[in-house]
Design a protein around this motif. Sequence first.
Motif, PDB file in Angstrom:
ATOM      1  N   GLN A  24       0.797  -1.229   0.000  1.00  0.00           N
ATOM      2  CA  GLN A  24       0.000   0.000   0.000  1.00  0.00           C
ATOM      3  C   GLN A  24       0.828   1.277   0.000  1.00  0.00           C
ATOM      4  O   GLN A  24       0.401   2.289  -0.537  1.00  0.00           O
ATOM      5  N   ALA A  25       1.969   1.258   0.619  1.00  0.00           N
ATOM      6  CA  ALA A  25       2.758   2.479   0.779  1.00  0.00           C
ATOM      7  C   ALA A  25       3.780   2.675  -0.351  1.00  0.00           C
ATOM      8  O   ALA A  25       4.589   3.585  -0.293  1.00  0.00           O
ATOM      9  N   SER A  26       3.723   1.847  -1.369  1.00  0.00           N
ATOM     10  CA  SER A  26       4.673   1.957  -2.476  1.00  0.00           C
ATOM     11  C   SER A  26       4.346   3.161  -3.349  1.00  0.00           C
ATOM     12  O   SER A  26       3.201   3.600  -3.422  1.00  0.00           O
ATOM     13  N   ASN A  27       5.383   3.688  -4.009  1.00  0.00           N
ATOM     14  CA  ASN A  27       5.139   4.769  -4.955  1.00  0.00           C
ATOM     15  C   ASN A  27       6.176   4.752  -6.061  1.00  0.00           C
ATOM     16  O   ASN A  27       7.208   4.100  -5.967  1.00  0.00           O
ATOM     17  N   VAL A  28       5.855   5.473  -7.123  1.00  0.00           N
ATOM     18  CA  VAL A  28       6.689   5.554  -8.314  1.00  0.00           C
ATOM     19  C   VAL A  28       7.189   6.986  -8.435  1.00  0.00           C
ATOM     20  O   VAL A  28       6.421   7.927  -8.268  1.00  0.00           O
ATOM     21  N   VAL A  29       8.473   7.125  -8.732  1.00  0.00           N
ATOM     22  CA  VAL A  29       9.072   8.445  -8.858  1.00  0.00           C
ATOM     23  C   VAL A  29       9.749   8.547 -10.220  1.00  0.00           C
ATOM     24  O   VAL A  29      10.510   7.660 -10.604  1.00  0.00           O
ATOM     25  N   HIS A  30       9.452   9.628 -10.943  1.00  0.00           N
ATOM     26  CA  HIS A  30      10.177   9.928 -12.177  1.00  0.00           C
ATOM     27  C   HIS A  30      11.442  10.667 -11.787  1.00  0.00           C
ATOM     28  O   HIS A  30      11.385  11.731 -11.184  1.00  0.00           O
ATOM     29  N   LEU A  31      12.591  10.111 -12.127  1.00  0.00           N
ATOM     30  CA  LEU A  31      13.881  10.683 -11.751  1.00  0.00           C
ATOM     31  C   LEU A  31      14.333  11.734 -12.766  1.00  0.00           C
ATOM     32  O   LEU A  31      13.634  12.007 -13.739  1.00  0.00           O
ATOM     33  N   PHE A  32      15.519  12.280 -12.582  1.00  0.00           N
ATOM     34  CA  PHE A  32      16.047  13.283 -13.500  1.00  0.00           C
ATOM     35  C   PHE A  32      16.638  12.604 -14.731  1.00  0.00           C
ATOM     36  O   PHE A  32      17.271  11.552 -14.617  1.00  0.00           O
ATOM     37  N   PRO A  33      16.497  13.203 -15.920  1.00  0.00           N
ATOM     38  CA  PRO A  33      16.911  12.539 -17.151  1.00  0.00           C
ATOM     39  C   PRO A  33      18.414  12.430 -17.371  1.00  0.00           C
ATOM     40  O   PRO A  33      18.866  11.520 -18.045  1.00  0.00           O
ATOM     41  N   HIS A  34      19.223  13.336 -16.856  1.00  0.00           N
ATOM     42  CA  HIS A  34      20.674  13.298 -17.066  1.00  0.00           C
ATOM     43  C   HIS A  34      21.031  13.166 -18.549  1.00  0.00           C
ATOM     44  O   HIS A  34      21.770  12.275 -18.954  1.00  0.00           O
ATOM     45  N   ALA A  35      20.438  14.023 -19.374  1.00  0.00           N
ATOM     46  CA  ALA A  35      20.737  14.132 -20.809  1.00  0.00           C
ATOM     47  C   ALA A  35      20.279  12.926 -21.629  1.00  0.00           C
ATOM     48  O   ALA A  35      20.767  12.705 -22.726  1.00  0.00           O
ATOM     49  N   LEU A  36      19.382  12.130 -21.130  1.00  0.00           N
ATOM     50  CA  LEU A  36      18.836  11.004 -21.885  1.00  0.00           C
ATOM     51  C   LEU A  36      17.519  11.433 -22.533  1.00  0.00           C
ATOM     52  O   LEU A  36      16.909  12.418 -22.129  1.00  0.00           O
ATOM     53  N   ASP A  37      17.059  10.664 -23.501  1.00  0.00           N
ATOM     54  CA  ASP A  37      15.732  10.957 -24.046  1.00  0.00           C
ATOM     55  C   ASP A  37      14.638  10.299 -23.204  1.00  0.00           C
ATOM     56  O   ASP A  37      13.481  10.675 -23.282  1.00  0.00           O
ATOM     57  N   TYR A  38      15.026   9.324 -22.367  1.00  0.00           N
ATOM     58  CA  TYR A  38      14.090   8.700 -21.435  1.00  0.00           C
ATOM     59  C   TYR A  38      14.412   9.133 -20.012  1.00  0.00           C
ATOM     60  O   TYR A  38      15.567   9.208 -19.621  1.00  0.00           O
ATOM     61  N   ILE A  39      13.376   9.379 -19.247  1.00  0.00           N
ATOM     62  CA  ILE A  39      13.549   9.689 -17.831  1.00  0.00           C
ATOM     63  C   ILE A  39      13.432   8.374 -17.072  1.00  0.00           C
ATOM     64  O   ILE A  39      12.447   7.650 -17.211  1.00  0.00           O
ATOM     65  N   PRO A  40      14.434   8.023 -16.277  1.00  0.00           N
ATOM     66  CA  PRO A  40      14.340   6.775 -15.510  1.00  0.00           C
ATOM     67  C   PRO A  40      13.274   6.874 -14.421  1.00  0.00           C
ATOM     68  O   PRO A  40      12.972   7.963 -13.926  1.00  0.00           O
ATOM     69  N   ILE A  41      12.703   5.734 -14.086  1.00  0.00           N
ATOM     70  CA  ILE A  41      11.708   5.688 -13.018  1.00  0.00           C
ATOM     71  C   ILE A  41      12.223   4.802 -11.895  1.00  0.00           C
ATOM     72  O   ILE A  41      12.998   3.882 -12.135  1.00  0.00           O
ATOM     73  N   ALA A  42      11.787   5.108 -10.683  1.00  0.00           N
ATOM     74  CA  ALA A  42      12.153   4.297  -9.520  1.00  0.00           C
ATOM     75  C   ALA A  42      10.875   3.844  -8.837  1.00  0.00           C
ATOM     76  O   ALA A  42       9.910   4.597  -8.741  1.00  0.00           O
TER      77      ALA A  42
END
Length: 134
Positions: A83-101
């Motif tokens: 229940q307490a889980s969440n998804v975070v969009h991280l910083f792109p660091h010059a990529l075309d995709y933004i990593p997710i955690a």
Amino acid sequence: MEGPRLCFGDFNAILHYLETQSTRQPHIAQINVFREALESCQLEDLGYKGYPFTWTNKRPSDANTKLRLNRVVATKGWIENFQASNVVHLFPHALDYIPIAIQVQKFRQKHHRADRGFKFEEIWLLWDECEAQV
């Protein structure tokens, strides 16, 4: 397939019109097919915190397109177990995709009384049962 499931990654599709920033209109039929596929697998989007888009074509001005292609989806069973889980969009660091955690937590952290430290009240010395307790 039985049991709780979590799926994440680049689905190369959007679920809603708001998941795109472009001069080109999204294909409603593709949105509907993706939504139906998730529903047939009994998967729900977990949402996110952070920047709303996970991909960009990096073109200048009006030619620039941004989409939310990366996402995390799960079954109700997984959502109930974590229940307490969440998804975070991280910083792109010059990529075309933004990593997710994915921050997986079963329950929200509760602050225990010991975490705040013990405070002794001097008035307790006047109580009859104080000496017996100590």
